[in-house]
Design an enzyme around this catalytic site. Structure first.
Site, PDB file in Angstrom:
ATOM      1  CD  GLU A  81      -1.469  -0.405   3.616  1.00 12.80           C
ATOM      2  OE1 GLU A  81      -2.171   0.575   3.880  1.00 12.80           O
ATOM      3  OE2 GLU A  81      -1.563  -1.508   4.191  1.00 12.80           O
ATOM      4  CB  CYS A 113      -2.389  -4.834   6.614  1.00 12.13           C
ATOM      5  SG  CYS A 113      -2.149  -3.175   7.195  1.00 12.13           S
ATOM      6  CG  HIS A 242      -2.417  -7.194  10.724  1.00  5.78           C
ATOM      7  ND1 HIS A 242      -1.300  -6.856  10.008  1.00  5.78           N
ATOM      8  CD2 HIS A 242      -3.074  -6.019  10.972  1.00  5.78           C
ATOM      9  CE1 HIS A 242      -1.284  -5.546   9.809  1.00  5.78           C
ATOM     10  NE2 HIS A 242      -2.338  -5.010  10.394  1.00  5.78           N
TER      11      HIS A 242
HETATM   12  N1  CAA Z   1       0.889   3.541  31.003  1.00  2.00           N
HETATM   13  C1  CAA Z   1       0.492   2.332  30.534  1.00  2.00           C
HETATM   14  N2  CAA Z   1      -0.477   2.173  29.589  1.00  2.00           N
HETATM   15  C2  CAA Z   1      -1.025   3.279  29.076  1.00  2.00           C
HETATM   16  C3  CAA Z   1      -0.661   4.579  29.516  1.00  2.00           C
HETATM   17  C4  CAA Z   1       0.349   4.687  30.521  1.00  2.00           C
HETATM   18  N3  CAA Z   1       0.770   5.870  30.973  1.00  2.00           N
HETATM   19  N4  CAA Z   1      -1.405   5.473  28.849  1.00  2.00           N
HETATM   20  C5  CAA Z   1      -2.229   4.773  28.020  1.00  2.00           C
HETATM   21  N5  CAA Z   1      -1.991   3.454  28.155  1.00  2.00           N
HETATM   22  C6  CAA Z   1      -2.624   2.337  27.438  1.00  2.00           C
HETATM   23  C7  CAA Z   1      -4.142   2.503  27.315  1.00  2.00           C
HETATM   24  O1  CAA Z   1      -4.801   2.051  28.483  1.00  2.00           O
HETATM   25  C8  CAA Z   1      -4.410   1.641  26.092  1.00  2.00           C
HETATM   26  O2  CAA Z   1      -4.403   0.295  26.467  1.00  2.00           O
HETATM   27  P1  CAA Z   1      -5.664  -0.658  26.106  1.00  2.00           P
HETATM   28  O3  CAA Z   1      -5.818  -0.572  24.624  1.00  2.00           O
HETATM   29  O4  CAA Z   1      -5.241  -2.006  26.569  1.00  2.00           O
HETATM   30  O5  CAA Z   1      -6.832  -0.094  26.806  1.00  2.00           O
HETATM   31  C9  CAA Z   1      -3.165   1.841  25.224  1.00  2.00           C
HETATM   32  O6  CAA Z   1      -2.167   2.365  26.097  1.00  2.00           O
HETATM   33  C10 CAA Z   1      -3.381   2.831  24.075  1.00  2.00           C
HETATM   34  O7  CAA Z   1      -3.786   4.062  24.598  1.00  2.00           O
HETATM   35  P2  CAA Z   1      -5.156   4.747  24.140  1.00  2.00           P
HETATM   36  O8  CAA Z   1      -6.312   3.859  24.355  1.00  2.00           O
HETATM   37  O9  CAA Z   1      -5.200   6.092  24.779  1.00  2.00           O
HETATM   38  O10 CAA Z   1      -5.044   4.790  22.580  1.00  2.00           O
HETATM   39  P3  CAA Z   1      -4.690   5.940  21.592  1.00  2.00           P
HETATM   40  O11 CAA Z   1      -5.819   6.895  21.610  1.00  2.00           O
HETATM   41  O12 CAA Z   1      -3.318   6.456  21.799  1.00  2.00           O
HETATM   42  O13 CAA Z   1      -4.713   5.126  20.205  1.00  2.00           O
HETATM   43  C11 CAA Z   1      -4.427   3.414  18.602  1.00  2.00           C
HETATM   44  C12 CAA Z   1      -4.208   3.807  20.052  1.00  2.00           C
HETATM   45  C13 CAA Z   1      -5.934   3.452  18.285  1.00  2.00           C
HETATM   46  C14 CAA Z   1      -3.917   2.005  18.373  1.00  2.00           C
HETATM   47  C15 CAA Z   1      -3.651   4.431  17.708  1.00  2.00           C
HETATM   48  O14 CAA Z   1      -2.286   4.256  17.907  1.00  2.00           O
HETATM   49  C16 CAA Z   1      -3.957   4.297  16.229  1.00  2.00           C
HETATM   50  O15 CAA Z   1      -4.887   4.906  15.710  1.00  2.00           O
HETATM   51  N6  CAA Z   1      -3.139   3.472  15.503  1.00  2.00           N
HETATM   52  C17 CAA Z   1      -3.269   3.281  14.062  1.00  2.00           C
HETATM   53  C18 CAA Z   1      -4.435   2.385  13.697  1.00  2.00           C
HETATM   54  C19 CAA Z   1      -4.238   0.954  14.130  1.00  2.00           C
HETATM   55  O16 CAA Z   1      -3.135   0.494  14.357  1.00  2.00           O
HETATM   56  N7  CAA Z   1      -5.368   0.206  14.217  1.00  2.00           N
HETATM   57  C20 CAA Z   1      -5.306  -1.206  14.557  1.00  2.00           C
HETATM   58  C21 CAA Z   1      -6.393  -2.006  13.887  1.00  2.00           C
HETATM   59  S1  CAA Z   1      -6.463  -1.636  12.132  1.00  2.00           S
HETATM   60  C22 CAA Z   1      -5.229  -2.581  11.446  1.00  2.00           C
HETATM   61  O17 CAA Z   1      -4.751  -3.513  12.037  1.00  2.00           O
HETATM   62  C23 CAA Z   1      -4.741  -2.216  10.075  1.00  2.00           C
HETATM   63  C24 CAA Z   1      -3.424  -1.538  10.190  1.00  2.00           C
HETATM   64  O18 CAA Z   1      -2.367  -2.182  10.174  1.00  2.00           O
HETATM   65  C25 CAA Z   1      -3.380  -0.059  10.304  1.00  2.00           C
END
Ligand code: CAA
Length: 406
Positions: A81, A113, A242
């Site tokens: 991609e 992906c 994945h």
């Molecule tokens: N200490 C320890 N843990 C902490 C923390 C701290 N100080 N602060 C936050 N966390 C934890 C949260 O509790 C959370 O854990 P859980 O998911 O187990 O609840 C984790 O860290 C992530 O924090 P947030 O929930 O606040 O998430 P975020 O708003 O930062 O976003 C994400 C996380 C959605 C993955 C973001 O990084 C994102 O959009 N990534 C790109 C999209 C993606 O990867 N999607 C995955 C499915 S799609 C796919 O697989 C296709 C692809 O390849 C893109």
């Protein structure tokens, strides 16, 4: 269809940024990236590499290690991609760099992906129809997972390529594609409109789409393979998911344990999850922890990690793989690892590439990712040092509108 894969090669860029540095610069506790996402370092690609060079750098290893005359390759599929042209496929550039002959079907596949798995399954089904003539197919998964500066996706970045050698009588693993479980649906969870350098992501929704797709694909796989609900984990030895970030594998595996054990007490689910995650999933995690997301190649970098960490222990074992691509398309399938694979595993060299990377500062990372394709960063001396057995090809710029490689 019981053809499969005889060898696997990987190319990882030589630069990385520790998540600790990114966390400091973004004012986020490092635990969010280390514990929350499960990641340690992310691969950074200099702009003298691209999807073409990474793919060619992975595939050339297959040709050399297996003494393959490029003319023997009759199908070359590149899944990506991160394409470099709307019309000319990355596969054609790779064909040129590898001197692959004219009697080869050459094309590019895109489905986020999931494209890597689409290319692999298509190649295995193609080769299954050629049992007598023993042609060879190469499938490449090559991607640059680049998100916007300061976005929530930024800590999940990465880059890298895998290349798989497909043969009718495979030496590494075989795969019966008739059992595969499929799930697809039109959703907007992650996409990159034409002309955008970075994707648009509905992060939390994308995780839900992924888990729904896992459930759908597993249900279809069970139907095809006659495995009853609750018996899937007992039928497999390892599981590779994945992995856009490491803890996505934890979320996916927990979901699988829950759907496989409907009605069980939460404590029992937790017990099954912890035990099976450690045994079946952890051996596939090293690549994503160190490299980050590599989109099409993610599942197969998990496979390279599993092979390097478990070595001969995986011989004759069944590995379940879950491939997910946003948009969305997914497939759950199993492969059976062959015996006598130690020389194949010795040659992968993923750990060797990880150990020989150069650490960047946050400022260098910003400099690398602020440049356009037209502004090549390298200094000739740096390029001389850049060449090694895992890196043969670099992008050198444009002649008119034609991309040039050396
Ligand atoms: N200490 C320890 N843990 C902490 C923390 C701290 N100080 N602060 C936050 N966390 C934890 C949260 O509790 C959370 O854990 P859980 O998911 O187990 O609840 C984790 O860290 C992530 O924090 P947030 O929930 O606040 O998430 P975020 O708003 O930062 O976003 C994400 C996380 C959605 C993955 C973001 O990084 C994102 O959009 N990534 C790109 C999209 C993606 O990867 N999607 C995955 C499915 S799609 C796919 O697989 C296709 C692809 O390849 C893109």
């Amino acid at each position: 269809m019981l053809a499969g894969v005889s060898d696997i090669a990987i190319h990882i860029p030589k630069y990385y940024l520790p998540h600790e540095e990114l966390a400091k610069a973004r004012g986020v506790p490092k635990e969010k990236f280390h514990t929350g996402l499960g990641n340690r370092n992310m691969a950074i690609i200099p702009n003298w590499e691209d999807a073409v060079t990474m793919g060619a750098n992975a595939a050339v290893q297959l040709l050399e290690r297996n003494n393959i005359n490029p003319d023997e390759v009759r199908q070359l599929v590149v899944s990506t991609e991160s394409g470099v042209d709307h019309s000319k496929p990355v596969a054609s550039f790779v064909q040129g760099l590898l001197n692959i002959g004219t009697r080869c079907r050459v094309y590019e596949i895109k489905h986020a992906c999931y494209g890597g798995t689409a290319g692999l399954i298509d190649s295995i089904e193609w080769i299954s129809r050629h049992n007598n003539s023993e042609p060879k197919g190469i499938v490449i998964m090559t991607d640059i997972a680049k998100y916007g500066f300061g976005t929530l996706g930024e800590p999940t970045q990465g880059a890298g390529a895998l290349a798989l050698l497909v043969e009718a009588k495979p030496r590494l693993f075989s795969l019966d594609t008739m059992l595969n479980g499929i799930y697809s649906k039109d959703v907007h969870d992650f996409w990159r409109p034409t002309g955008h350098r970075v994707p648009i992501v509905d992060g939390k929704y994308s995780i839900n789409c992924y888990l729904t797709a896992l459930e759908g694909a597993v249900s279809h796989f069970r139907e095809n393979s006659g495995i009853k609900e609750g018996e899937l984990l007992d039928n497999l030895d390892y599981l590779i998911y994945h992995m856009p970030f490491t803890n996505m594998a934890r979320k996916a595996h927990r979901h699988l344990v829950e759907i496989e054990n409907k009605g069980a007490l939460p404590e029992r689910i937790e017990e099954i999850f912890e035990e099976s995650f450690e045994r079946m999933v952890v051996p596939s995690l090293r690549g994503v922890q160190e490299v980050g997301n590599i989109y099409t190649g993610s599942v197969y970098m998990g496979l390279a990690s599993l092979l390097e960490s478990e070595r001969e222990k995986v011989e004759k074992k069944k590995v379940g793989l879950f491939s997910y691509g946003s948009g969305c398309g997914a497939e759950f399938f199993q492969c059976e690892i062959k015996s006598g694979i130690s020389s194949i595993v010795d040659a992968i060299g993923m750990n060797e590439q990880l150990e020989n990377r150069k650490k960047l500062t946050f400022e260098q990372y910003v400099q690398f990712y602020s440049k356009s394709d037209q502004e090549i960063l390298y200094h000739p001396e740096e390029l001389t040092g850049y060449k090694d057995k895992f890196t043969r090809f670099v992008f050198t710029g444009f002649q008119g509108h034609k991309r040039q490689y050396a």
